[in-house]
Design an enzyme around this catalytic site. Structure first.
Site, PDB file in Angstrom:
ATOM      1  N   LYS A  35       0.909  -1.198   0.021  1.00 21.65           N
ATOM      2  CA  LYS A  35      -0.009  -0.129  -0.052  1.00 21.65           C
ATOM      3  C   LYS A  35       0.679   1.132   0.034  1.00 21.65           C
ATOM      4  O   LYS A  35       2.161   1.244   0.331  1.00 21.65           O
ATOM      5  CB  LYS A  35      -0.941  -0.052   1.266  1.00 21.65           C
ATOM      6  CG  LYS A  35      -0.275   0.012   2.619  1.00 21.65           C
ATOM      7  CD  LYS A  35      -1.223  -0.438   3.926  1.00 21.65           C
ATOM      8  CE  LYS A  35      -0.365  -0.470   5.207  1.00 21.65           C
ATOM      9  NZ  LYS A  35      -1.362  -0.984   6.160  1.00 21.65           N
ATOM     10  N   ARG A 130     -10.300  -0.312  15.540  1.00 23.28           N
ATOM     11  CA  ARG A 130      -9.970   0.653  14.294  1.00 23.28           C
ATOM     12  C   ARG A 130     -10.870   0.281  13.093  1.00 23.28           C
ATOM     13  O   ARG A 130     -12.209   0.729  13.121  1.00 23.28           O
ATOM     14  CB  ARG A 130      -8.342   0.817  14.097  1.00 23.28           C
ATOM     15  CG  ARG A 130      -7.971   1.594  12.825  1.00 23.28           C
ATOM     16  CD  ARG A 130      -6.737   1.463  12.442  1.00 23.28           C
ATOM     17  NE  ARG A 130      -6.156   0.246  11.667  1.00 23.28           N
ATOM     18  CZ  ARG A 130      -4.998   0.133  11.104  1.00 23.28           C
ATOM     19  NH1 ARG A 130      -4.303   0.836  11.339  1.00 23.28           N
ATOM     20  NH2 ARG A 130      -4.803  -1.098  10.677  1.00 23.28           N
ATOM     21  N   TYR A 248      15.894  29.793   9.244  1.00 25.12           N
ATOM     22  CA  TYR A 248      14.823  30.619   9.703  1.00 25.12           C
ATOM     23  C   TYR A 248      14.552  30.443  11.131  1.00 25.12           C
ATOM     24  O   TYR A 248      14.962  29.547  11.700  1.00 25.12           O
ATOM     25  CB  TYR A 248      13.523  29.897   8.856  1.00 25.12           C
ATOM     26  CG  TYR A 248      13.305  30.196   7.658  1.00 25.12           C
ATOM     27  CD1 TYR A 248      13.003  31.469   7.049  1.00 25.12           C
ATOM     28  CD2 TYR A 248      13.146  29.050   6.678  1.00 25.12           C
ATOM     29  CE1 TYR A 248      12.799  31.736   5.750  1.00 25.12           C
ATOM     30  CE2 TYR A 248      12.893  29.247   5.213  1.00 25.12           C
ATOM     31  CZ  TYR A 248      12.817  30.775   4.863  1.00 25.12           C
ATOM     32  OH  TYR A 248      12.584  30.805   3.680  1.00 25.12           O
ATOM     33  N   MET A 296      11.826  24.612   3.099  1.00 30.33           N
ATOM     34  CA  MET A 296      11.107  23.841   2.123  1.00 30.33           C
ATOM     35  C   MET A 296      11.944  22.897   1.248  1.00 30.33           C
ATOM     36  O   MET A 296      11.670  21.594   0.748  1.00 30.33           O
ATOM     37  CB  MET A 296      10.125  24.686   1.279  1.00 30.33           C
ATOM     38  CG  MET A 296       9.116  23.766   0.512  1.00 30.33           C
ATOM     39  SD  MET A 296       8.210  24.899  -0.784  1.00 30.33           S
ATOM     40  CE  MET A 296       7.208  25.907   0.628  1.00 30.33           C
TER      41      MET A 296
HETATM   42  C1  LIG Z   1      -0.427  -1.774   6.850  1.00 29.37           C
HETATM   43  C2  LIG Z   1      -0.875  -3.255   7.350  1.00 29.37           C
HETATM   44  C3  LIG Z   1       0.018  -4.274   7.520  1.00 29.37           C
HETATM   45  C4  LIG Z   1       1.445  -4.132   7.201  1.00 29.37           C
HETATM   46  O1  LIG Z   1       1.835  -3.443   8.567  1.00 29.37           O
HETATM   47  P1  LIG Z   1       3.574  -3.259   8.862  1.00 29.37           P
HETATM   48  O2  LIG Z   1       3.821  -2.999  10.260  1.00 29.37           O
HETATM   49  O3  LIG Z   1       3.877  -2.215   7.793  1.00 29.37           O
HETATM   50  O4  LIG Z   1       4.263  -4.582   8.433  1.00 29.37           O
HETATM   51  C5  LIG Z   1      -0.648  -5.359   7.861  1.00 29.37           C
HETATM   52  N1  LIG Z   1      -1.871  -5.528   7.977  1.00 29.37           N
HETATM   53  C6  LIG Z   1      -2.916  -4.598   8.007  1.00 29.37           C
HETATM   54  C7  LIG Z   1      -4.276  -4.734   8.189  1.00 29.37           C
HETATM   55  C8  LIG Z   1      -2.380  -3.161   7.667  1.00 29.37           C
HETATM   56  O5  LIG Z   1      -3.230  -2.243   7.471  1.00 29.37           O
END
Ligand SMILES: *Cc1c(COP(=O)(O)O)cnc(C)c1O
Length: 352
Positions: A35, A130, A248, A296
């Site tokens: 992802k 969640r 800055y 930036m």
């Molecule tokens: C993002 C995610 C993972 C991967 O988690 P990592 O900590 O990056 O290994 C696995 N399962 C779910 C449901 C996730 O949202």
């Protein structure tokens, strides 16, 4: 070489990390979470390399990401969409052969009404609060999904990065109970840190993400390689005089004459501003502190200790073998996840 920041993506390292994780739990299949553009590394390139290495199950967050991964890996690997189905993106599931992860009763409804025949994952919430089906509804969900092909039962760990946290054992127990309702269906619980918790947590399929890219805090016996090397070129080198300030807000006052180098890498590229006066870059194996505020497009380093290497055009490493991802993230009071997924579009990705 580019005149701006670059990320050399080490596909072979990502493959090696995937194999290292697989070896930790040899009885389980090892999937790959790609992802957020393969955690900033490029989802298509990462997925293709892992697919060639034998990975058969990929995870994205959004259906549109799943479509990109499908183009990269071809027809046969499984691609799950973790965020679950929505009426607006059902066509992606049909066109690209994606499998949804069902996280809510409403998503179950959406999928049933869509009458698509792809198998689904069922994800239960065993403690994150969640996303996920409530454990106490497992009986109803089993009934409601009786006419679907359920290919995995899943949950997600809240505290896997703290191995001694009691929540891990609680979630393991809750998930084991849920999985027993689906005795013939493979189960999946562990993210990267979950892969380090021992075989009880691995079930049939693990879902590592961050560790593929060299992040997380593995036990000392687990050697992960950096997924990328982030460098940026020095634009100018000059001596800042004692008593002068840098950047800055004049947040850094030089206590003596120091050799300063300014590099073409700033918060617009993904170097968190919270690394001001605390992060570092590495040049000629010398770790040089960031001085003053990150701006930036530019960041200034104290390169007094690396004088022999500090010249315009020389490249400073911010993430890589010499600049550990999690250490750099820690210096910015953040995590490796945020650092690599935040690398901006101006960072040129170079694949090797
Ligand atoms: C993002 C995610 C993972 C991967 O988690 P990592 O900590 O990056 O290994 C696995 N399962 C779910 C449901 C996730 O949202």
């Amino acid at each position: 070489m580019s005149s701006g920041p670059t990320a050399q993506v080490h596909l072979a390292n990502v493959v090696a990390n995937w194999r290292t994780l697989g070896a930790l739990n040899p009885g389980s299949e090892t999937g790959a979470v790609v992802k957020a553009g393969g955690y900033g590394h490029g989802a298509a390139q990462i997925a293709k390399a892992l697919c060639t290495a034998g990975c058969q199950t990929f995870f994205t967050a959004h259906a549109s990401e799943g479509v990109d991964v499908r183009h990269a890996v071809g027809g046969s690997p499984i691609i799950y969409v973790l965020n679950g189905p929505d009426n607006a993106d059902l066509s992606h599931y049909a066109d690209a052969g994606l499998r949804p992860v069902i996280n809510t009763p409403a998503q179950l409804d959406v999928w049933r009404r869509a009458s698509l025949d792809a198998p689904v994952g069922l994800k239960f919430d065993t403690g994150m609060n969640r996303l996920g089906l409530r454990p106490e509804t497992v009986g109803d969900i089993k009934t409601a999904s009786a006419d679907l092909k359920v290919s995995h039962v899943m949950s997600h760990l809240a505290c896997a990065d703290e191995p001694s946290h009691p929540k891990n054992a609680q979630q393991l127990k809750a998930f084991t109970g849920i999985a027993q309702h689906f005795p013939d269906i493979p189960a999946s619980l562990a993210n990267s840190a979950g892969c380090y918790l021992g075989g009880d947590y691995a079930f049939d399929l693990t879902r590592p993400g961050i560790a593929l890219y060299g992040g997380s805090h593995p036990p000392a016996s687990v050697d992960l390689k950096p997924g990328l090397t982030l460098t940026a070129p020095i634009l100018s080198v000059h001596t800042g005089r004692s008593g002068e300030t840098v950047g800055y807000g004049a947040t850094k006052t030089l206590e003596e004459d120091r050799l300063l180098a300014t590099v073409a890498f700033g918060y617009a590229d993904g170097l968190p501003r919270s690394a001001s006066n605390s992060g570092f870059g590495v040049i000629g194996r010398v770790r040089c502190p960031i001085v003053g505020r990150i701006s930036m497009d530019l960041t200034t380093l104290d390169v007094t200790g690396a004088e022999a290497f500090a010249e315009p055009g020389a490249r400073v490493e911010f993430i890589g073998a010499a600049a550990n991802l999690e250490e750099q993230a820690d210096s910015a009071a953040t995590l490796g996840y945020e650092l690599i997924t935040g690398l901006g579009p101006r960072v040129e990705r170079i694949y090797e």
